[in-house]
Write a protein that holds these residues in place. Structure first.
Motif, PDB file in Angstrom:
ATOM      1  N   UNK A 151      -8.309  -7.048   5.458  1.00 62.61           N
ATOM      2  CA  UNK A 151      -7.287  -6.378   4.639  1.00 62.61           C
ATOM      3  C   UNK A 151      -7.850  -5.738   3.380  1.00 62.61           C
ATOM      4  N   UNK A 152      -9.100  -5.982   3.062  1.00 61.98           N
ATOM      5  CA  UNK A 152      -9.659  -5.437   1.828  1.00 61.98           C
ATOM      6  C   UNK A 152      -9.614  -3.904   1.840  1.00 61.98           C
ATOM      7  N   UNK A 153      -8.832  -3.344   0.936  1.00 60.49           N
ATOM      8  CA  UNK A 153      -8.723  -1.892   0.823  1.00 60.49           C
ATOM      9  C   UNK A 153      -7.804  -1.251   1.836  1.00 60.49           C
ATOM     10  N   UNK A 154      -7.137  -2.066   2.682  1.00 60.88           N
ATOM     11  CA  UNK A 154      -6.241  -1.508   3.704  1.00 60.88           C
ATOM     12  C   UNK A 154      -4.822  -2.028   3.474  1.00 60.88           C
ATOM     13  N   UNK A 155      -3.840  -1.172   3.760  1.00 58.25           N
ATOM     14  CA  UNK A 155      -2.450  -1.572   3.548  1.00 58.25           C
ATOM     15  C   UNK A 155      -1.579  -1.354   4.777  1.00 58.25           C
ATOM     16  N   UNK A 156      -2.192  -0.988   5.914  1.00 54.82           N
ATOM     17  CA  UNK A 156      -1.411  -0.820   7.137  1.00 54.82           C
ATOM     18  C   UNK A 156      -1.347  -2.164   7.866  1.00 54.82           C
ATOM     19  N   UNK A 157      -0.169  -2.783   7.810  1.00 54.10           N
ATOM     20  CA  UNK A 157      -0.037  -4.140   8.331  1.00 54.10           C
ATOM     21  C   UNK A 157      -0.334  -4.209   9.823  1.00 54.10           C
ATOM     22  N   UNK A 158       0.182  -3.245  10.590  1.00 52.36           N
ATOM     23  CA  UNK A 158      -0.050  -3.259  12.044  1.00 52.36           C
ATOM     24  C   UNK A 158      -1.542  -3.208  12.361  1.00 52.36           C
ATOM     25  N   UNK A 159      -2.258  -2.363  11.642  1.00 50.40           N
ATOM     26  CA  UNK A 159      -3.705  -2.219  11.853  1.00 50.40           C
ATOM     27  C   UNK A 159      -4.437  -3.515  11.498  1.00 50.40           C
ATOM     28  N   UNK A 208       2.660 -15.147   9.500  1.00 46.95           N
ATOM     29  CA  UNK A 208       3.573 -14.175   8.882  1.00 46.95           C
ATOM     30  C   UNK A 208       2.813 -13.551   7.717  1.00 46.95           C
ATOM     31  N   UNK A 209       2.556 -12.246   7.818  1.00 52.68           N
ATOM     32  CA  UNK A 209       1.741 -11.567   6.809  1.00 52.68           C
ATOM     33  C   UNK A 209       2.529 -10.422   6.180  1.00 52.68           C
ATOM     34  N   UNK A 210       2.433 -10.354   4.880  1.00 50.09           N
ATOM     35  CA  UNK A 210       3.110  -9.276   4.169  1.00 50.09           C
ATOM     36  C   UNK A 210       2.254  -8.744   3.037  1.00 50.09           C
ATOM     37  N   UNK A 211       2.586  -7.549   2.583  1.00 51.30           N
ATOM     38  CA  UNK A 211       1.866  -6.931   1.469  1.00 51.30           C
ATOM     39  C   UNK A 211       2.875  -6.571   0.382  1.00 51.30           C
ATOM     40  N   UNK A 212       2.606  -7.044  -0.826  1.00 52.67           N
ATOM     41  CA  UNK A 212       3.462  -6.703  -1.976  1.00 52.67           C
ATOM     42  C   UNK A 212       2.812  -5.604  -2.785  1.00 52.67           C
ATOM     43  N   UNK A 213       3.590  -4.526  -3.026  1.00 53.48           N
ATOM     44  CA  UNK A 213       3.121  -3.403  -3.833  1.00 53.48           C
ATOM     45  C   UNK A 213       3.838  -3.461  -5.183  1.00 53.48           C
ATOM     46  N   UNK A 214       3.058  -3.548  -6.250  1.00 56.37           N
ATOM     47  CA  UNK A 214       3.660  -3.731  -7.584  1.00 56.37           C
ATOM     48  C   UNK A 214       4.404  -2.477  -8.058  1.00 56.37           C
ATOM     49  N   UNK A 215       4.067  -1.290  -7.523  1.00 58.53           N
ATOM     50  CA  UNK A 215       4.742  -0.068  -7.954  1.00 58.53           C
ATOM     51  C   UNK A 215       6.103   0.089  -7.273  1.00 58.53           C
ATOM     52  N   UNK A 216       6.112  -0.097  -5.974  1.00 65.72           N
ATOM     53  CA  UNK A 216       7.374   0.063  -5.248  1.00 65.72           C
ATOM     54  C   UNK A 216       8.194  -1.227  -5.246  1.00 65.72           C
ATOM     55  N   UNK A 217       7.497  -2.358  -5.586  1.00 65.48           N
ATOM     56  CA  UNK A 217       8.103  -3.686  -5.568  1.00 65.48           C
ATOM     57  C   UNK A 217       8.656  -4.029  -4.188  1.00 65.48           C
TER      58      UNK A 217
END
Length: 248
Positions: free
Chosen positions: A208-216, A239-248
């Motif tokens: 996941x380092x530097x990547x934000x496409x969960x499916x990939x 269960x994996x998720x990514x939190x984006x601080x800008x879009x929240x």
């Protein structure tokens, strides 16, 4: 034992074919009888000697179970080291025709092998326990630090049902805007399950380092897991998720 009393076949029957040592001791601590096995191992001149002289001791044992047996009529036992071997010694009362205790029948069973085996098992169990405690501490140390991650305050309570757990979670920085968060449940418990939690942690952080496409990310994790060629009964759910601080 009264001096005029003798052992006869009606009072005591000893099978000379026994592999255990068997002897009869009177109230004066003299050996009245020794079976064939004991004579062969210690020498023929056993009968008539004091019980402790047979084992080249200068004095009577501090804890003499035969004396207790002859005084109270109780069956006693103790563990005793003779030479390089360890014996379980059982003392039983020898009763004459008048119902009086005339001596003690002692049976010596060699338990040296059992003692050594027990010691080895104990040592192996201790090493295994130490290894499990080390792995447990490592698993706890791999938990993410509590605190702020890209604007999200993370706090938690983690308690495993066993020493080593197949349940794990992680929170880690992907980049300046994104934070990866997952909860993982590996099948089973113990060492194998805990090792898989390490695999998931290290793999996800790397993939996941530097990547934000969960499916990939998930496809790559699955591909990496399959490359381990583990048995079909080894698997995990995540269960994996990514939190984006800008879009929240």
């Amino acid at each position: 034992m009264a001096e005029n009393k003798k052992i006869n076949e009606n009072q005591l029957v000893i099978v000379d074919g026994m592999i255990d040592w068997v002897r009869v001791v009177d109230k004066n601590n003299r050996v009245m009888y020794a079976n064939k096995k004991m004579k062969e191992d210690l020498g023929e001149e056993i009968v008539g000697k004091r019980c402790y002289d047979v084992f080249c001791q200068k004095n009577k044992c501090d804890y003499c179970i035969s004396s207790i047996t002859m005084e109270h009529g109780s069956i006693m036992k103790k563990q005793s080291t003779i030479g390089d071997n360890t014996y379980m010694v059982i003392s039983s009362p020898l009763i004459d025709e008048d119902g009086e205790i005339m001596g003690s029948v002692e049976v010596f069973r060699d338990i040296t092998t059992e003692i050594k085996l027990t010691k080895k098992i104990s040592e192996k169990n201790k090493k295994m326990s130490d290894d499990i405690n080390f792995a447990k501490n490592m698993q706890i140390r791999m938990l993410p630090p509590k605190g702020m991650y890209n604007g999200v305050n993370i706090d938690y309570l983690y308690e495993s049902s066993e020493g080593l757990s197949g349940d794990f979670f992680d929170v880690f920085k992907i980049d300046d805007d994104n934070t990866g968060i997952y909860i993982c449940d590996v099948v089973g418990h113990g060492v194998s399950a805990s090792l898989l939690t390490v695999f998931v942690r290290q793999s996800l952080r790397t993939i996941a380092k530097g990547h934000t496409l969960i499916n990939s990310i998930m496809k790559e994790l699955h591909k990496t897991f399959l490359s381990l060629n583990l048995d079909y009964d080894k698997y995990f759910s995540v269960f994996f998720g990514i939190y984006n601080k800008k879009t929240m």
